[in-house]
Design an enzyme around this catalytic site. Sequence first.
Site, PDB file in Angstrom:
ATOM      1  CG  HIS A 113      -3.607  -5.138  -1.900  1.00 44.25           C
ATOM      2  ND1 HIS A 113      -3.320  -6.438  -1.494  1.00 44.25           N
ATOM      3  CD2 HIS A 113      -3.218  -4.191  -1.980  1.00 44.25           C
ATOM      4  CE1 HIS A 113      -2.371  -5.670  -0.657  1.00 44.25           C
ATOM      5  NE2 HIS A 113      -2.058  -4.313  -1.050  1.00 44.25           N
ATOM      6  CD  GLU A 158       0.809  -2.158  -2.870  1.00 46.51           C
ATOM      7  OE1 GLU A 158       0.584  -1.132  -1.615  1.00 46.51           O
ATOM      8  OE2 GLU A 158      -0.445  -2.721  -2.747  1.00 46.51           O
TER       9      GLU A 158
HETATM   10  P1  PGA Z   1       2.293  -0.888   4.014  1.00 43.19           P
HETATM   11  O1  PGA Z   1       0.470  -2.312   2.893  1.00 43.19           O
HETATM   12  O2  PGA Z   1       1.332   0.104   3.865  1.00 43.19           O
HETATM   13  O3  PGA Z   1       1.000  -1.211   5.375  1.00 43.19           O
HETATM   14  O4  PGA Z   1       2.956  -2.306   3.474  1.00 43.19           O
HETATM   15  C1  PGA Z   1       0.765  -1.523   2.046  1.00 43.19           C
HETATM   16  C2  PGA Z   1      -0.848  -2.441   0.843  1.00 43.19           C
HETATM   17  O5  PGA Z   1      -0.702  -2.854   1.578  1.00 43.19           O
HETATM   18  O6  PGA Z   1      -1.293  -1.292   0.487  1.00 43.19           O
END
Ligand code: PGA
Length: 258
Positions: A90, A177
């Site tokens: 992540h 992401e």
């Molecule tokens: P968020 O986070 O939905 O609060 O933007 C997503 C993540 O970090 O996996």
Amino acid sequence: MTSLIIANWKMNLSLEESVEFCTTLKKYKFKNHPIIAAPAPYLAYLAHNFPELDFSAQNISFFENNGPYSGEYSASMLRGCKVYYSLIGHSERRNLFYESDKIIAQKIKNCLNSSVTPIICIGETLDVHERKKYKEFLFNQLNNIFFEINDEYSIELNDHKQKGSSNHPKRIIIAYEPIWSIGTNKIPSLDQLNEIFKLINNYLKESSIANNVAIVYGGSVNLDNIEQILSIENIDGVLIGNASLNSQTFIEMLQRSY
Ligand code: PGA
């Protein structure tokens, strides 16, 4: 089509709140597939008490085997606790804990060796996005990761009959992401998402691992945008941070599908 709806609680919620959340969630039947990435101290307890739900770790150790690694836990320990998924790489771990693609590739191998499905996070910074260099950036991240694991694991990844690590048939989940979307309420345009998911899908096809990889989107997913995001071709689900902390919101998101 069933979508993966993954909650990333990060370092939030008390044990009591987590139990309350899961008690509410298990009363429902969903077409979509929820997976909850809960804080590590709760995982064994939740997986034991809610066998009908799927849980994910948010990280595992770089070290594969037992040993003198205080504070660490392995993929095989997760599997022993009936936790069959783990987020890997992540952006918060890449940025705050200096995890490199090499470390991430090792963690993916550890997951695969223990039949835990890695949910591998990739994504560009705002600067890279604004300079329109995201294609190169994402290719680079994918190459760095898959170069390390492809030779050893491609046969296994391509073998449909390979026993799944969980009740999800895919052996690997990739979460795109964009870092600038996480917690900001900003998401890429639908055109950009279309382009990027096509790109990732083509990359996987060329590497001949596409059949066993699911691709999800993460970053500011909420009740208002989830349906639009799930409608994009090649998207197999979403990874939700903030909006997954409330059980009613999460349930509503699970009920929405394209
Ligand atoms: P968020 O986070 O939905 O609060 O933007 C997503 C993540 O970090 O996996």
